[in-house]
Design an enzyme around this catalytic site. Structure first.
Site, PDB file in Angstrom:
ATOM      1  CE  LYS A 199     -59.257  -8.167   4.334  1.00  0.00           C
ATOM      2  NZ  LYS A 199     -60.591  -8.701   4.634  1.00  0.00           N
ATOM      3  N   GLY A 224     -65.511  -9.065  -0.297  1.00  0.00           N
ATOM      4  CA  GLY A 224     -66.114  -7.730  -0.361  1.00  0.00           C
ATOM      5  C   GLY A 224     -65.654  -6.958  -1.589  1.00  0.00           C
ATOM      6  NE  ARG A 248     -68.617  -8.951   2.730  1.00  0.00           N
ATOM      7  CZ  ARG A 248     -67.356  -8.989   3.106  1.00  0.00           C
ATOM      8  NH1 ARG A 248     -66.839  -8.013   3.825  1.00  0.00           N
ATOM      9  NH2 ARG A 248     -66.592 -10.017   2.790  1.00  0.00           N
ATOM     10  N   GLY A 306     -62.082 -14.343   2.768  1.00  0.00           N
ATOM     11  CA  GLY A 306     -61.235 -15.273   3.521  1.00  0.00           C
ATOM     12  C   GLY A 306     -62.013 -16.505   3.965  1.00  0.00           C
TER      13      GLY A 306
HETATM   14  N1  LIG Z   1     -51.157  -4.716  -7.044  1.00  0.00           N
HETATM   15  C1  LIG Z   1     -51.889  -4.210  -6.041  1.00  0.00           C
HETATM   16  N2  LIG Z   1     -51.369  -3.248  -5.246  1.00  0.00           N
HETATM   17  C2  LIG Z   1     -52.099  -2.735  -4.238  1.00  0.00           C
HETATM   18  N3  LIG Z   1     -53.369  -3.107  -3.932  1.00  0.00           N
HETATM   19  C3  LIG Z   1     -53.914  -4.064  -4.695  1.00  0.00           C
HETATM   20  C4  LIG Z   1     -53.221  -4.669  -5.771  1.00  0.00           C
HETATM   21  N4  LIG Z   1     -54.043  -5.578  -6.337  1.00  0.00           N
HETATM   22  C5  LIG Z   1     -55.188  -5.561  -5.648  1.00  0.00           C
HETATM   23  N5  LIG Z   1     -55.137  -4.660  -4.659  1.00  0.00           N
HETATM   24  C6  LIG Z   1     -56.188  -4.291  -3.698  1.00  0.00           C
HETATM   25  O1  LIG Z   1     -56.687  -5.414  -3.016  1.00  0.00           O
HETATM   26  C7  LIG Z   1     -57.909  -5.030  -2.419  1.00  0.00           C
HETATM   27  C8  LIG Z   1     -58.829  -6.231  -2.241  1.00  0.00           C
HETATM   28  O2  LIG Z   1     -58.182  -7.250  -1.512  1.00  0.00           O
HETATM   29  P1  LIG Z   1     -58.886  -8.211  -0.454  1.00  0.00           P
HETATM   30  O3  LIG Z   1     -57.911  -9.285  -0.154  1.00  0.00           O
HETATM   31  O4  LIG Z   1     -59.400  -7.389   0.680  1.00  0.00           O
HETATM   32  O5  LIG Z   1     -60.115  -8.815  -1.297  1.00  0.00           O
HETATM   33  P2  LIG Z   1     -61.634  -9.062  -0.903  1.00  0.00           P
HETATM   34  O6  LIG Z   1     -62.332  -9.488  -2.114  1.00  0.00           O
HETATM   35  O7  LIG Z   1     -62.203  -7.829  -0.229  1.00  0.00           O
HETATM   36  O8  LIG Z   1     -61.588 -10.224   0.142  1.00  0.00           O
HETATM   37  P3  LIG Z   1     -62.072 -10.204   1.675  1.00  0.00           P
HETATM   38  O9  LIG Z   1     -63.548 -10.258   1.627  1.00  0.00           O
HETATM   39  O10 LIG Z   1     -61.393 -11.367   2.297  1.00  0.00           O
HETATM   40  O11 LIG Z   1     -61.596  -8.874   2.247  1.00  0.00           O
HETATM   41  C9  LIG Z   1     -58.498  -3.957  -3.326  1.00  0.00           C
HETATM   42  O12 LIG Z   1     -58.709  -2.806  -2.565  1.00  0.00           O
HETATM   43  C10 LIG Z   1     -57.413  -3.741  -4.390  1.00  0.00           C
HETATM   44  O13 LIG Z   1     -57.201  -2.387  -4.709  1.00  0.00           O
HETATM   45  O1  LIG Z   2     -64.098  -8.770   4.740  1.00  0.00           O
HETATM   46  C1  LIG Z   2     -64.007  -9.924   5.214  1.00  0.00           C
HETATM   47  O2  LIG Z   2     -63.519 -10.870   4.576  1.00  0.00           O
HETATM   48  C2  LIG Z   2     -64.590 -10.195   6.575  1.00  0.00           C
HETATM   49  O3  LIG Z   2     -65.353  -9.113   7.029  1.00  0.00           O
HETATM   50  C3  LIG Z   2     -63.509 -10.550   7.570  1.00  0.00           C
HETATM   51  O4  LIG Z   2     -62.653  -9.458   7.763  1.00  0.00           O
HETATM   52  P1  LIG Z   2     -61.193  -9.709   8.410  1.00  0.00           P
HETATM   53  O5  LIG Z   2     -60.388 -10.408   7.351  1.00  0.00           O
HETATM   54  O6  LIG Z   2     -60.655  -8.340   8.752  1.00  0.00           O
HETATM   55  O7  LIG Z   2     -61.386 -10.572   9.618  1.00  0.00           O
END
Ligand SMILES: Nc1ncnc2c1ncn2[C@@H]1O[C@H](COP(=O)(O)OP(=O)(O)OP(=O)(O)O)[C@@H](O)[C@H]1O
Ligand SMILES: O=C(O)[C@H](O)COP(=O)(O)O
Length: 397
Positions: A198, A355, A38, A378
């Site tokens: 999330k 991310g 990022r 998201g």
């Molecule tokens: N079974 C699980 N138990 C606990 N944590 C998990 C599991 N599977 C995945 N994760 C965690 O989910 C996290 C990533 O989720 P997240 O929804 O934030 O994805 P993202 O790619 O960062 O999307 P965004 O940009 O929306 O935050 C990682 O830190 C990972 O360790």
């Molecule tokens: O990591 C993301 O997807 C953005 O920075 C938005 O973060 P948020 O889901 O906490 O609003």
């Protein structure tokens, strides 16, 4: 799409105080940034404004703090950003008030200043007009370069666009352009993989997503919530039990829309949330009460790879396991490598966002083999659903 709003080509930034909304919500471990994607993506906007003699004032959130706390300070991220852009980045301990005003007042043309986490003020997420006015006092124009936070109608991501002349940054432009090209009319069948942690903030998106894709693979913490809804005992796994009814509604909607839902059929379970802790594969009927599902199991990996084989377009957000800790990266790495190989063989268009998702693909060593990597998680899913993103809409006015 990018022509429907003003960009940095439409403004002379020299001598101007430019409030630039960026996404500094990067993966961190022990105070260190573990994936700088990022930061690399926002570098062109920051460098361009600075080189043209604008004062770059960065606004961003980090995490989901409830008020001010050290753990969610942007200070270490600002230091990491300075390393990436190879320019000094000053830091102010607040994003509004005297501290911010003084720091901005001291800036010379071309300087870069990062203001502290906007979410330390609850008014940010409320898009409170008084707070928007406070932020707006610090700048002459507003540049939104945070596509990945554009699904939030917050003060710094949306409100400022009504107060100051608004422009899209270079990353915002590039994301909309690339996603439009890859996904406006995707080659079918389309498969989505959604995992991650999330659950509550993303589960509602799945209800629309199942009407747009032919198959939906659900992994990670998200899958645990669906498995629980179907009566599987998930022990101490990350699971949002109060969302069981939502999960069942999504399964019904998928069936009605002809979207196949692919859930794990086995799981890797451990008793501690730590790397290299002992773990075993279990069938879904045998998850121990004290256990935590931290990855999909071997049979699930095979099913995911088979689903990828059936697809012409893949969109992926959210790792299918806790990939930061070995060996719980296996499912995510296996799926990522499989999708990358299909993409290289020109059998798949693969687009991933988020991310941690991008960090996971970097960890698997295949990020460069995907057709497109978005910084957004998201926001990317909402864009996929066809929902207007407030941070993009405000640029169009
Ligand atoms: N079974 C699980 N138990 C606990 N944590 C998990 C599991 N599977 C995945 N994760 C965690 O989910 C996290 C990533 O989720 P997240 O929804 O934030 O994805 P993202 O790619 O960062 O999307 P965004 O940009 O929306 O935050 C990682 O830190 C990972 O360790
Ligand atoms: O990591 C993301 O997807 C953005 O920075 C938005 O973060 P948020 O889901 O906490 O609003």
């Amino acid at each position: 799409m990018t022509n429907s709003f003003r960009t940095l080509d439409d403004v002379d930034v020299k001598g101007k105080r430019v409030l630039v909304r960026v996404d500094l919500n990067v993966p961190m471990d022990g105070g260190k940034v573990t994936d700088a994607t990022r930061l690399e993506r926002i570098a062109p906007t920051i460098t361009e404004i600075s080189d043209k003699g604008g004062k770059v004032i960065l606004l961003a959130h980090f995490g989901r703090p409830k008020g001010r706390d050290d753990k969610n300070s942007l200070k270490p991220v600002a230091a990491a950003l300075a390393d990436v852009i190879k320019k000094p980045v000053a830091f102010a301990d607040d994003c509004v008030g005297d501290v911010a005003a003084k720091a901005v007042g001291a800036m010379k043309d071309g300087d870069i200043l990062c203001l502290e986490n906007t979410r330390f003020h609850p008014a940010e997420e409320k898009n409170d007009p008084t707070f928007v006015t406070e932020l707006a006092k610090l700048g002459d124009i507003w540049v939104n370069d945070a596509f990945s936070a554009a699904h939030r109608a917050h003060a710094s991501t949306e409100g400022l666009g009504h107060k100051l002349p608004a422009y899209a940054g270079r990353t915002m432009q590039a994301e909309l352009d690339a996603l439009g090209k890859a996904l406006d009319a995707p080659t079918k069948p389309v498969i989505a993989i959604v995992g991650g942690a999330k659950v509550s903030s993303k589960i509602d998106l799945l209800e629309n997503l199942v009407t747009k894709v032919d198959a939906l693979v659900i992994g990670g913490g998200m899958a645990n919530t669906f498995l629980h809804a179907q009566g599987v005992k998930v022990g101490k796994s990350l699971c949002e039990k109060d969302l069981a009814a939502t999960a069942l509604r999504i399964i019904d909607k998928a069936e009605a829309s002809g979207c196949a839902i692919i859930l794990p059929v086995d799981a890797i379970v451990a008793f501690h949330f730590a790397a290299n802790t002992p773990s075993h594969a279990y069938g879904l009927d045998a998850i121990p009460d004290e256990g935590m599902i931290l990855d999909v199991g071997p049979q699930s990996i095979e099913r995911i790879n088979a689903a990828i084989d059936d697809a012409a377009t893949l969109v992926w957000n959210g790792p299918v396991g806790a990939f930061e800790m070995t060996p719980f990266d296996r499912g995510t790495v296996a799926g990522a490598k499989h999708a990358a190989a299909r993409t290289k063989a020109k059998k798949l268009i693969s687009v991933a966002g988020g991310g941690d998702t991008v960090a996971a693909l970097n960890h698997a060593g295949v990020a460069d083999d995907f057709s497109y990597i978005s910084t957004a998680g998201g926001a990317f899913l909402e864009w996929m659903e066809g929902k207007p993103l407030p941070g993009v809409e405000v640029l169009k006015k």
